[in-house]
Write a protein that holds these residues in place. Structure first.
Motif, PDB file in Angstrom:
ATOM      1  N   GLU A 144      -6.058   7.870 -15.413  1.00 42.77           N
ATOM      2  CA  GLU A 144      -5.112   6.916 -14.815  1.00 42.77           C
ATOM      3  C   GLU A 144      -4.605   5.924 -15.863  1.00 42.77           C
ATOM      4  O   GLU A 144      -3.411   5.591 -15.888  1.00 42.77           O
ATOM      5  N   LEU A 154      -2.959   4.465  -8.642  1.00 44.31           N
ATOM      6  CA  LEU A 154      -3.050   3.175  -7.956  1.00 44.31           C
ATOM      7  C   LEU A 154      -3.848   2.196  -8.808  1.00 44.31           C
ATOM      8  O   LEU A 154      -5.074   2.269  -8.879  1.00 44.31           O
ATOM      9  N   GLY A 181       5.329   6.831 -10.917  1.00 48.07           N
ATOM     10  CA  GLY A 181       4.098   7.144 -10.172  1.00 48.07           C
ATOM     11  C   GLY A 181       2.928   6.230 -10.463  1.00 48.07           C
ATOM     12  O   GLY A 181       1.790   6.547 -10.119  1.00 48.07           O
ATOM     13  N   GLN A 223       0.880  -1.183   0.000  1.00 49.15           N
ATOM     14  CA  GLN A 223       0.000   0.000   0.000  1.00 49.15           C
ATOM     15  C   GLN A 223       0.911   1.225   0.000  1.00 49.15           C
ATOM     16  O   GLN A 223       1.384   1.652   1.050  1.00 49.15           O
ATOM     17  N   LEU A 224       1.182   1.743  -1.190  1.00 48.44           N
ATOM     18  CA  LEU A 224       2.128   2.846  -1.342  1.00 48.44           C
ATOM     19  C   LEU A 224       1.373   4.119  -1.714  1.00 48.44           C
ATOM     20  O   LEU A 224       0.310   4.062  -2.341  1.00 48.44           O
ATOM     21  N   ASP A 225       1.943   5.233  -1.343  1.00 57.90           N
ATOM     22  CA  ASP A 225       1.307   6.522  -1.605  1.00 57.90           C
ATOM     23  C   ASP A 225       1.842   7.088  -2.914  1.00 57.90           C
ATOM     24  O   ASP A 225       2.803   7.854  -2.931  1.00 57.90           O
ATOM     25  N   VAL A 226       1.260   6.667  -4.017  1.00 54.63           N
ATOM     26  CA  VAL A 226       1.672   7.167  -5.331  1.00 54.63           C
ATOM     27  C   VAL A 226       0.427   7.684  -6.060  1.00 54.63           C
ATOM     28  O   VAL A 226      -0.695   7.342  -5.701  1.00 54.63           O
ATOM     29  N   PRO A 227       0.627   8.504  -7.104  1.00 53.22           N
ATOM     30  CA  PRO A 227      -0.531   9.147  -7.744  1.00 53.22           C
ATOM     31  C   PRO A 227      -1.493   8.171  -8.441  1.00 53.22           C
ATOM     32  O   PRO A 227      -2.698   8.388  -8.418  1.00 53.22           O
TER      33      PRO A 227
END
Ligand SMILES: *Cc1c(COP(=O)(O)O)cnc(C)c1O
Length: 371
Positions: free
Chosen positions: A350, A34, A329, A28-32
């Protein structure tokens, strides 16, 4: 002294089969962008958010009481949503289909019993089996990831599994099984059969649901979830349709009060807004088909998907491709057979970001040779 003692995990008397195991979960990564866990990218509307807020306030007023243990009102709503002449007694619900499947293996698997599925398939299944002490067996799919029915039937005759588990559309391949194939498995299986239709709403128009087979097969269950098409992954609600006696078996192994009053109330709100919650499914299907065509124009293989994700490849070093996309990202999933990667279908923006990132990465990405 304060806090706790600080043993290492290996110092604790863990069950031997759990030694060295890691908790399951995609990063669970904080990238623009997903695109890694097949979520619906569209959040609920302001009107749905407001209704959810009201339902939680109502539930809070009686939070001193245990919730309605059998979740009758919610199961009634789910039966109505499924149609096919199903009623409350035909439906079971739990905290995600992960928990539903654990109930199935708790009731019908267990020590000395086995569960069979067709690989590659959902990476959580072996964990449910391990946790319920059920022997876990797989037979391979065909190279295009469709079911190899002849092999499946021979394996069922040989192994006589207590549980046969088929995801259709399948994860991580996106491929679906045809109803007559599932019927052949139901005819052959000596125990229960579960068709996991987590992605049913994304299937191409005209795809028939295994719900149609329920009148004919007393040991069949069809599992669904609100996590994917329903845009309700955070609400944690999975469910299953089967004969009332099958549901009674699951009720024996569930924890008492397993579905909180808040979960029941909020899921009912989402179901009351079903047309709106599901409105983006058509958009996502169109985006999926477009993304699949685009992937093919790059010369990559893309499995034919009836879900909201696409498995594509094959790369000599898939981890490197995954990392290079992440550096741009875009988070996708490193899962499935060696050399393949899985991308969830997101919003048009996206998906464009994914295409742009992959276009940059592809010239240096070595393709896997033929084995
Ligand atoms: C995502 C998924 C589920 C749903 O899991 P929940 O616990 O309901 O969120 C079930 N089966 C498959 C194959 C899936 O990919």
């Amino acid at each position: 002294m304060s806090g706790t003692a600080d043993p290492k995990l290996t110092d604790l008397p863990l069950r031997p089969e759990l030694k060295g195991e890691e908790p399951y979960g995609a990063p669970q990564l904080d990238v623009p962008v997903l695109l890694n866990v097949n979520e619906n990218p569209y959040p609920p509307s302001a009107a749905v958010i407001a209704d959810i807020g009201r339902a939680i306030t109502d539930a809070a007023a009686s939070m001193n009481r245990y919730p309605e243990r059998d979740a009758m009102a919610l199961r009634d709503d789910l039966a109505r949503y499924l149609g096919h002449g199903l009623t409350t007694a035909n439906v079971w619900a739990a905290n995600g289909s992960n928990e539903v499947m654990t109930h199935v293996l708790g009731a019908f698997g267990g020590p000395g019993r086995s569960a069979l599925t067709f690989a590659p398939s959902y990476s959580m299944y072996p964990e449910y089996a391990r946790n319920t002490h059920t022997e876990w067996l797989t037979v391979p799919r065909r190279p295009d990831f469709s079911l190899d029915v002849d092999l499946a039937l021979r394996s069922i005759a040989e192994i006589r599994p207590d549980v046969v588990l088929v995801a259709s559309p399948n994860n991580p391949t996106g491929t679906r099984a045809e109803l007559d194939q599932l019927e052949a498995l139901c005819d052959a299986a000596p125990g229960v059969v579960v068709i996991d239709e987590a992605y049913a709403e994304f299937a191409r128009p005209g795809t028939r649901s295994a719900l149609e087979l329920l009148p004919k097969y007393p040991r069949l269950a069809v599992s669904r979830t609100m996590s994917k098409a329903f845009a309700f992954a955070g609400g944690r609600l999975g469910y299953l349709a089967a004969a009332p006696a099958f549901v009674d078996a699951l009720r024996i192994v569930r924890l008492p009060y397993h579905l909180s009053a808040v979960t029941q109330a909020v899921a009912r709100v989402a179901l009351a807004h079903a047309p709106e919650m599901l409105r983006q499914v058509d958009v996502l299907r169109g985006e999926r088909d477009e993304l699949e065509r685009w992937l093919q124009t790059t010369g990559l293989d893309a499995a034919e998907s009836d879900a909201n994700f696409i498995l594509f490849g094959r790369f000599a070093d898939r981890h490197q491709v995954w990392q290079q996309l992440l550096d741009r990202g875009v988070l996708i999933r490193e899962t499935g057979p060696q050399g393949w990667l899985r991308v969830s279908v997101g919003t048009p923006a996206e998906n464009a970001a994914f295409r742009d990132a992959l276009t940059e990465v592809l010239p240096t990405a070595e393709r896997a040779g033929d084995e």
